[in-house]
Write a protein that holds these residues in place. Sequence first.
Motif, PDB file in Angstrom:
ATOM      1  N   UNK A 199       3.139 -32.744 -16.935  1.00 50.22           N
ATOM      2  CA  UNK A 199       4.452 -33.389 -16.656  1.00 50.22           C
ATOM      3  C   UNK A 199       5.339 -32.120 -17.022  1.00 50.22           C
ATOM      4  N   UNK A 200       5.112 -31.275 -18.163  1.00 50.26           N
ATOM      5  CA  UNK A 200       6.094 -30.093 -18.700  1.00 50.26           C
ATOM      6  C   UNK A 200       5.944 -29.070 -17.410  1.00 50.26           C
ATOM      7  N   UNK A 201       4.755 -28.787 -16.955  1.00 48.80           N
ATOM      8  CA  UNK A 201       4.470 -27.940 -15.799  1.00 48.80           C
ATOM      9  C   UNK A 201       5.229 -28.397 -14.546  1.00 48.80           C
ATOM     10  N   UNK A 202       4.967 -29.591 -14.207  1.00 51.04           N
ATOM     11  CA  UNK A 202       5.920 -30.108 -13.071  1.00 51.04           C
ATOM     12  C   UNK A 202       7.222 -30.139 -13.111  1.00 51.04           C
ATOM     13  N   UNK A 203       7.776 -30.230 -14.138  1.00 56.48           N
ATOM     14  CA  UNK A 203       9.321 -30.084 -14.509  1.00 56.48           C
ATOM     15  C   UNK A 203       9.777 -28.774 -14.502  1.00 56.48           C
ATOM     16  N   UNK A 204       8.891 -27.929 -14.960  1.00 57.64           N
ATOM     17  CA  UNK A 204       9.030 -26.716 -14.839  1.00 57.64           C
ATOM     18  C   UNK A 204       9.298 -25.958 -13.526  1.00 57.64           C
ATOM     19  N   UNK A 205       8.317 -26.540 -12.769  1.00 57.61           N
ATOM     20  CA  UNK A 205       8.348 -25.997 -11.336  1.00 57.61           C
ATOM     21  C   UNK A 205       9.482 -26.588 -10.682  1.00 57.61           C
ATOM     22  N   UNK A 206       9.944 -27.763 -10.848  1.00 59.99           N
ATOM     23  CA  UNK A 206      11.089 -28.278 -10.373  1.00 59.99           C
ATOM     24  C   UNK A 206      12.478 -27.416 -10.574  1.00 59.99           C
ATOM     25  N   UNK A 207      12.320 -26.970 -11.845  1.00 60.40           N
ATOM     26  CA  UNK A 207      13.552 -26.368 -12.483  1.00 60.40           C
ATOM     27  C   UNK A 207      13.678 -24.753 -11.786  1.00 60.40           C
ATOM     28  N   UNK A 208      12.379 -24.279 -11.487  1.00 60.79           N
ATOM     29  CA  UNK A 208      12.100 -23.126 -10.731  1.00 60.79           C
ATOM     30  C   UNK A 208      12.683 -23.045  -9.215  1.00 60.79           C
ATOM     31  N   UNK A 209      12.354 -24.366  -8.666  1.00 63.54           N
ATOM     32  CA  UNK A 209      12.615 -24.295  -7.177  1.00 63.54           C
ATOM     33  C   UNK A 209      13.937 -24.814  -6.852  1.00 63.54           C
ATOM     34  N   UNK A 210      14.556 -25.325  -8.032  1.00 60.51           N
ATOM     35  CA  UNK A 210      16.048 -25.680  -7.710  1.00 60.51           C
ATOM     36  C   UNK A 210      16.950 -24.873  -8.668  1.00 60.51           C
ATOM     37  N   UNK A 211      16.653 -23.626  -8.983  1.00 59.54           N
ATOM     38  CA  UNK A 211      17.276 -22.511  -9.716  1.00 59.54           C
ATOM     39  C   UNK A 211      18.018 -23.220 -10.887  1.00 59.54           C
ATOM     40  N   UNK A 212      17.450 -23.817 -11.551  1.00 59.30           N
ATOM     41  CA  UNK A 212      18.091 -24.528 -12.876  1.00 59.30           C
ATOM     42  C   UNK A 212      17.868 -23.387 -14.103  1.00 59.30           C
ATOM     43  N   UNK A 213      18.771 -23.557 -15.005  1.00 61.34           N
ATOM     44  CA  UNK A 213      18.964 -22.638 -16.046  1.00 61.34           C
ATOM     45  C   UNK A 213      18.064 -23.333 -17.179  1.00 61.34           C
ATOM     46  N   UNK A 214      18.076 -24.514 -17.429  1.00 62.78           N
ATOM     47  CA  UNK A 214      17.443 -25.257 -18.459  1.00 62.78           C
ATOM     48  C   UNK A 214      16.551 -26.455 -17.722  1.00 62.78           C
ATOM     49  N   UNK A 215      15.474 -26.661 -18.434  1.00 59.40           N
ATOM     50  CA  UNK A 215      14.637 -27.897 -18.073  1.00 59.40           C
ATOM     51  C   UNK A 215      14.399 -28.519 -19.581  1.00 59.40           C
ATOM     52  N   UNK A 216      15.102 -29.684 -19.932  1.00 60.41           N
ATOM     53  CA  UNK A 216      14.998 -30.492 -21.102  1.00 60.41           C
ATOM     54  C   UNK A 216      14.214 -31.632 -20.957  1.00 60.41           C
ATOM     55  N   UNK A 217      13.122 -31.766 -21.465  1.00 59.53           N
ATOM     56  CA  UNK A 217      11.976 -32.816 -21.417  1.00 59.53           C
ATOM     57  C   UNK A 217      12.522 -33.928 -22.485  1.00 59.53           C
ATOM     58  N   UNK A 218      11.985 -35.127 -22.283  1.00 58.43           N
ATOM     59  CA  UNK A 218      12.450 -36.041 -23.367  1.00 58.43           C
ATOM     60  C   UNK A 218      13.406 -37.132 -22.701  1.00 58.43           C
TER      61      UNK A 218
END
Length: 263
Positions: A205-224
Amino acid sequence: MKNFENKKVVISGGGSGIGKAIIHELYQKGTRDFAVIGRDLDKLKPLQNEFPEARFLLFQGDVSKPDAIHGFVNAISNAWDEVDVLINNAGVVSAGKLESISDEDIVSQININVTGLVLLTKHVLPLLKKSQEAAIINVSSGLGLIGMPFYAPYAATKGGVRLFSEAIRRELKDFPIQVLTVYPTATATPMMASAKMGSMDTPELVAQKTMEGLQTNKIDVILGGDQRLEDVKNNLNHPEEFDKKAATMYNALLERTSNHRSM
Ligand SMILES: NC(=O)c1ccc[n+]([C@@H]2O[C@H](COP(=O)([O-])OP(=O)(O)OC[C@H]3O[C@@H](n4cnc5c(N)ncnc54)[C@H](OP(=O)(O)O)[C@@H]3O)[C@@H](O)[C@H]2O)c1
């Protein structure tokens, strides 16, 4: 970042947990070139079998040692002209009451989680600056956003990662280098084997959210989830109120963290 094929990826601590799950995500999207550093080569060697079409540059070394960083980056420079993605993922934890954490564990946490991350970024940066579409992913922690009892040295390191990310992002404004910081919550990896935790996120899940953040040019990905976002806001705006919430969890946290050590 839109395209993952033909990317050259450098990752610290890719032999287990969140790092390996991120390699998996990138591999699924077509990435084939990975340079991986870790202290234990036996953790890294299985990567080649798990990702058979990938080309791995495996390097045994401790990111907190400048000589190891120099050796790793030399090996990368000899093999590649540029680097597209740097993933600063290696990290360790030693929890408990501050007086009960050894001096050695405190020094090592800071040297591995912060010094190693800063040094690797510094020395990979000239290669990242050659890329047309690059990213730096820094793995912080929810504890880098909200300091919790019995994780004082670890929280110091992860808060350090947060501000390093912010500063370097602003420093690199003229380069096509996205800087993404990831804040996982408790995640079922070897790091958490000695923590008494109930339900945890999966590294996938952390890896998937990281990839989403990368693909959507995010600054932060905060899990939880939403609760974590709410807590971060409350902790920032009303720290004394959050002190009260932390106090209600005090004994449970002490129990949960007393043997939590992954060094
Ligand atoms: N799991 C969680 O609940 C959680 C929550 C928030 C943040 N995080 C962060 O997520 C990152 C990944 O951790 P994980 O949960 O996936 O745990 P993990 O499976 O223990 O992964 C940590 C990796 O870092 C490597 N490493 C540790 N010290 C190193 C050093 N000095 N030099 C080079 N490599 C080193 C380890 O390999 P070697 O031992 O072979 O060196 C290991 O592969 C860490 O930064 C951690 O702080 C984890």
